[in-house]
Design an enzyme around this catalytic site. Structure first.
Site, PDB file in Angstrom:
ATOM      1  N   ASN A 220      -6.972 -18.506 -56.216  1.00  0.00           N
ATOM      2  CA  ASN A 220      -6.120 -17.327 -56.382  1.00  0.00           C
ATOM      3  C   ASN A 220      -5.285 -17.532 -57.630  1.00  0.00           C
ATOM      4  O   ASN A 220      -5.044 -18.676 -58.026  1.00  0.00           O
ATOM      5  CB  ASN A 220      -5.153 -17.217 -55.204  1.00  0.00           C
ATOM      6  CG  ASN A 220      -5.830 -16.702 -53.951  1.00  0.00           C
ATOM      7  OD1 ASN A 220      -6.388 -15.616 -53.952  1.00  0.00           O
ATOM      8  ND2 ASN A 220      -5.779 -17.504 -52.898  1.00  0.00           N
ATOM      9  N   ASP A 289      -8.766 -17.809 -48.885  1.00  0.00           N
ATOM     10  CA  ASP A 289      -9.200 -17.484 -47.525  1.00  0.00           C
ATOM     11  C   ASP A 289     -10.582 -18.039 -47.208  1.00  0.00           C
ATOM     12  O   ASP A 289     -10.945 -18.183 -46.050  1.00  0.00           O
ATOM     13  CB  ASP A 289      -9.193 -15.959 -47.336  1.00  0.00           C
ATOM     14  CG  ASP A 289      -7.762 -15.429 -47.361  1.00  0.00           C
ATOM     15  OD1 ASP A 289      -6.869 -16.124 -46.855  1.00  0.00           O
ATOM     16  OD2 ASP A 289      -7.540 -14.333 -47.916  1.00  0.00           O
ATOM     17  N   PRO A 315      -8.890 -22.008 -42.567  1.00  0.00           N
ATOM     18  CA  PRO A 315      -7.889 -21.677 -41.544  1.00  0.00           C
ATOM     19  C   PRO A 315      -6.750 -20.894 -42.181  1.00  0.00           C
ATOM     20  O   PRO A 315      -6.416 -21.124 -43.351  1.00  0.00           O
ATOM     21  CB  PRO A 315      -7.408 -23.054 -41.072  1.00  0.00           C
ATOM     22  CG  PRO A 315      -7.775 -24.007 -42.153  1.00  0.00           C
ATOM     23  CD  PRO A 315      -8.981 -23.439 -42.837  1.00  0.00           C
ATOM     24  N   ASP A 316      -6.174 -19.971 -41.440  1.00  0.00           N
ATOM     25  CA  ASP A 316      -4.947 -19.300 -41.900  1.00  0.00           C
ATOM     26  C   ASP A 316      -3.793 -20.191 -41.437  1.00  0.00           C
ATOM     27  O   ASP A 316      -3.434 -20.226 -40.255  1.00  0.00           O
ATOM     28  CB  ASP A 316      -4.855 -17.895 -41.297  1.00  0.00           C
ATOM     29  CG  ASP A 316      -3.666 -17.126 -41.871  1.00  0.00           C
ATOM     30  OD1 ASP A 316      -2.627 -17.764 -42.151  1.00  0.00           O
ATOM     31  OD2 ASP A 316      -3.780 -15.904 -42.045  1.00  0.00           O
ATOM     32  N   ILE A 317      -3.276 -20.955 -42.372  1.00  0.00           N
ATOM     33  CA  ILE A 317      -2.277 -21.989 -42.030  1.00  0.00           C
ATOM     34  C   ILE A 317      -1.043 -21.362 -41.383  1.00  0.00           C
ATOM     35  O   ILE A 317      -0.537 -21.827 -40.366  1.00  0.00           O
ATOM     36  CB  ILE A 317      -1.883 -22.796 -43.291  1.00  0.00           C
ATOM     37  CG1 ILE A 317      -3.145 -23.323 -43.993  1.00  0.00           C
ATOM     38  CG2 ILE A 317      -0.931 -23.932 -42.945  1.00  0.00           C
ATOM     39  CD1 ILE A 317      -2.894 -23.865 -45.392  1.00  0.00           C
ATOM     40  N   LEU A 318      -0.602 -20.276 -41.957  1.00  0.00           N
ATOM     41  CA  LEU A 318       0.605 -19.620 -41.470  1.00  0.00           C
ATOM     42  C   LEU A 318       0.381 -19.018 -40.076  1.00  0.00           C
ATOM     43  O   LEU A 318       1.257 -19.104 -39.209  1.00  0.00           O
ATOM     44  CB  LEU A 318       1.038 -18.543 -42.476  1.00  0.00           C
ATOM     45  CG  LEU A 318       2.364 -17.838 -42.208  1.00  0.00           C
ATOM     46  CD1 LEU A 318       3.512 -18.824 -42.048  1.00  0.00           C
ATOM     47  CD2 LEU A 318       2.691 -16.850 -43.326  1.00  0.00           C
ATOM     48  N   PHE A 333       4.897 -14.948 -47.075  1.00  0.00           N
ATOM     49  CA  PHE A 333       4.840 -14.043 -48.223  1.00  0.00           C
ATOM     50  C   PHE A 333       3.565 -13.222 -48.098  1.00  0.00           C
ATOM     51  O   PHE A 333       2.596 -13.669 -47.474  1.00  0.00           O
ATOM     52  CB  PHE A 333       4.788 -14.842 -49.533  1.00  0.00           C
ATOM     53  CG  PHE A 333       6.143 -15.268 -50.016  1.00  0.00           C
ATOM     54  CD1 PHE A 333       6.870 -16.218 -49.323  1.00  0.00           C
ATOM     55  CD2 PHE A 333       6.686 -14.720 -51.166  1.00  0.00           C
ATOM     56  CE1 PHE A 333       8.114 -16.618 -49.750  1.00  0.00           C
ATOM     57  CE2 PHE A 333       7.942 -15.112 -51.615  1.00  0.00           C
ATOM     58  CZ  PHE A 333       8.654 -16.055 -50.912  1.00  0.00           C
ATOM     59  N   LYS A 347       1.162  -8.152 -40.964  1.00  0.00           N
ATOM     60  CA  LYS A 347       1.123  -9.622 -41.071  1.00  0.00           C
ATOM     61  C   LYS A 347       2.317 -10.262 -40.376  1.00  0.00           C
ATOM     62  O   LYS A 347       2.196 -11.327 -39.765  1.00  0.00           O
ATOM     63  CB  LYS A 347       1.065 -10.040 -42.546  1.00  0.00           C
ATOM     64  CG  LYS A 347      -0.294  -9.714 -43.123  1.00  0.00           C
ATOM     65  CD  LYS A 347      -0.439 -10.054 -44.569  1.00  0.00           C
ATOM     66  CE  LYS A 347      -1.808  -9.551 -45.055  1.00  0.00           C
ATOM     67  NZ  LYS A 347      -2.027  -9.765 -46.458  1.00  0.00           N
ATOM     68  N   LYS A 351       1.214 -12.823 -37.519  1.00  0.00           N
ATOM     69  CA  LYS A 351       1.459 -14.254 -37.753  1.00  0.00           C
ATOM     70  C   LYS A 351       2.733 -14.753 -37.054  1.00  0.00           C
ATOM     71  O   LYS A 351       3.152 -15.879 -37.266  1.00  0.00           O
ATOM     72  CB  LYS A 351       1.508 -14.537 -39.256  1.00  0.00           C
ATOM     73  CG  LYS A 351       0.219 -14.109 -39.982  1.00  0.00           C
ATOM     74  CD  LYS A 351       0.093 -14.660 -41.380  1.00  0.00           C
ATOM     75  CE  LYS A 351      -1.104 -14.032 -42.082  1.00  0.00           C
ATOM     76  NZ  LYS A 351      -1.588 -14.796 -43.227  1.00  0.00           N
TER      77      LYS A 351
END
Ligand code: C5P
Length: 402
Positions: A220, A289, A315-318, A333, A347, A351
């Site tokens: 990114n 992602d 994995p989506d860490i957050l 963020f 989100k 999350k």
């Protein structure tokens, strides 16, 4: 020689810092009334020690009327309890402000003299001490004063330098007590400065790079500037900061534990090493992602066909942090190119965040940013465009109520 008689005024507030104000016998002692009154209105717990000389300039009655809670004590006054007064006052104070601080009190403290309540309390205190200098210009210019100041500075005492202006002795020059509001601001900045001490804050920053072959990767756009600015300010506010940083273009910050990672999986692993022990998380990193299912050992050669690379989800860490949240304050963020607020709300919920900071993708890699802070009740605060350091300060000030 000073007479040891003093007056102590006690003003109490709830859960606020304790400020001990020393008033010495400079002509600007009358200005201390304003300082006391304003700090009291702000809710601080205030005790005031006047030197005998100060009581010649402003009457204890004036301060008593302002304080509406008068207690008068001298060094040898008989009391109903057996506290050693100068020690208990020294221990009580979170900060000592001497305003005005005369040539005399600075000289006494610099030379180890404790011959009245104020100088004795200061000598016994472990709290930070601020001297707001005020005196006649010739006294101000005396090199002995500056030797004393520099000696005290070396021992960690703080000075609020005087202003230039018209002085009570009918001359113009340096020696006038700094404006009361500026003095108060310095005192409050001191407390705010340390407002996050004892807190552990985990910050992810930068981007992740997911290798495809030895020289190519998926990533990114992210400079790391926002995350590093938050880390820097959190540290300035006294927090213990753990920075988990993917590749970025920022310089290391002195005094911050920085753990460098490259991929989302590495970031995930490091985050969960610390997560259960931190109070707050700012997930600022632009995590990829997807990653390549297989990383080619050798450089992928081009041919005339299209290339298909199979990607698998990172994995989506957050999201995982949100699932495992105990008492942590979780701040994410999101960068969106469309429907900024609507996507941010989704989100925030998905999350399990306490706050989400929404920004437009147009600000990626820029020094500036324009963000909206959204709390878990979906209250939005829009911040004007500013550089990322400014934005970091505004965000933390808002989130931590500074
Ligand atoms: O869902 P989206 O990627 O837009 O969410 C962005 C937020 O989630 C950021 O706070 C980012 O640091 C975090 N994130 C993450 N792990 C991912 C993707 C995003 O922690 N794999």
């Amino acid at each position: 020689m000073y007479n040891e008689t003093l007056s102590v005024f006690v003003i109490q507030g709830d859960n606020m810092k304790n400020i001990l104000i020393g008033v010495t016998g400079g002509i600007s002692a009358y200005k201390s009334a304003n300082i006391i009154s304003k700090l009291k209105k702000k809710g601080y717990n205030i005790k005031v020690i006047m030197t005998k000389n100060a009581t010649e300039i402003i009457t204890p009655l004036t301060l008593e009327t302002l304080a509406r809670d008068r207690v008068v004590i001298d060094m040898w006054e008989k009391k109903s309890n057996y506290d050693v007064e100068h020690i208990s006052l020294a221990e009580w104070a979170d900060l000592i402000l001497v305003a005005p601080a005369t040539y005399n009190i600075i000289g006494k403290i610099a030379n180890g003299i404790a011959d009245d309540m104020l100088s004795t309390v200061i000598s016994a205190a472990k709290a930070p001490i601020y001297f707001a200098i005020a005196m006649n210009v010739n006294m101000y210019e005396n090199p002995i004063l500056h030797e004393n100041i520099s000696k005290l500075k070396n021992y960690g005492y703080n000075f609020i330098d005087s202003d230039e202006g018209f002085l009570a002795c009918n001359t113009t020059g340096k020696g006038r007590l700094r404006n009361e509001d500026e003095i108060i601001k310095i005192v409050e900045t001191h407390f705010n400065y340390k407002i996050l001490s004892g807190k552990k804050i985990l910050i992810t920053a930068g981007r992740t790079e997911e290798k495809i072959d030895p020289i190519r990767y998926l990533s990114n756009k992210s400079s790391g500037k926002m995350g590093y600015s938050i880390a820097k300010y959190a540290k300035e506010l006294g927090a213990e900061v753990i920075l988990i940083a993917g590749p970025n273009s920022q310089e290391d910050i002195k005094g911050i534990t920085t753990i460098k990672v490259n991929t989302a999986l590495q970031m995930y692993e490091k985050v969960f090493e610390y997560y259960s022990n931190v109070d707050t998380v700012f997930a600022v990193a632009a995590v990829a992602d997807y990653r390549a299912k297989d990383i080619s050992k050798n450089k992928i050669k081009k041919n005339d066909e299209n290339l298909v690379i199979e990607l698998v989800r990172n994995p989506d860490i957050l999201f995982e942090m949100g699932k495992q949240k105990e008492n942590q304050l979780l701040i994410g963020f999101c960068a969106e190119s469309e429907n900024l607020i609507e996507n941010a709300y989704k989100k925030l919920e998905k999350k399990n965040l306490d706050y989400i900071i929404a920004n437009h993708t147009t600000y990626f890699s820029s020094n500036k940013n324009k963000v909206v802070l959204i709390d878990k009740n979906k209250n939005n605060i829009e911040f004007d465009e500013a550089n990322k350091e400014e934005i970091a300060k505004k965000l933390l000030n808002k989130i931590f109520n500074i």
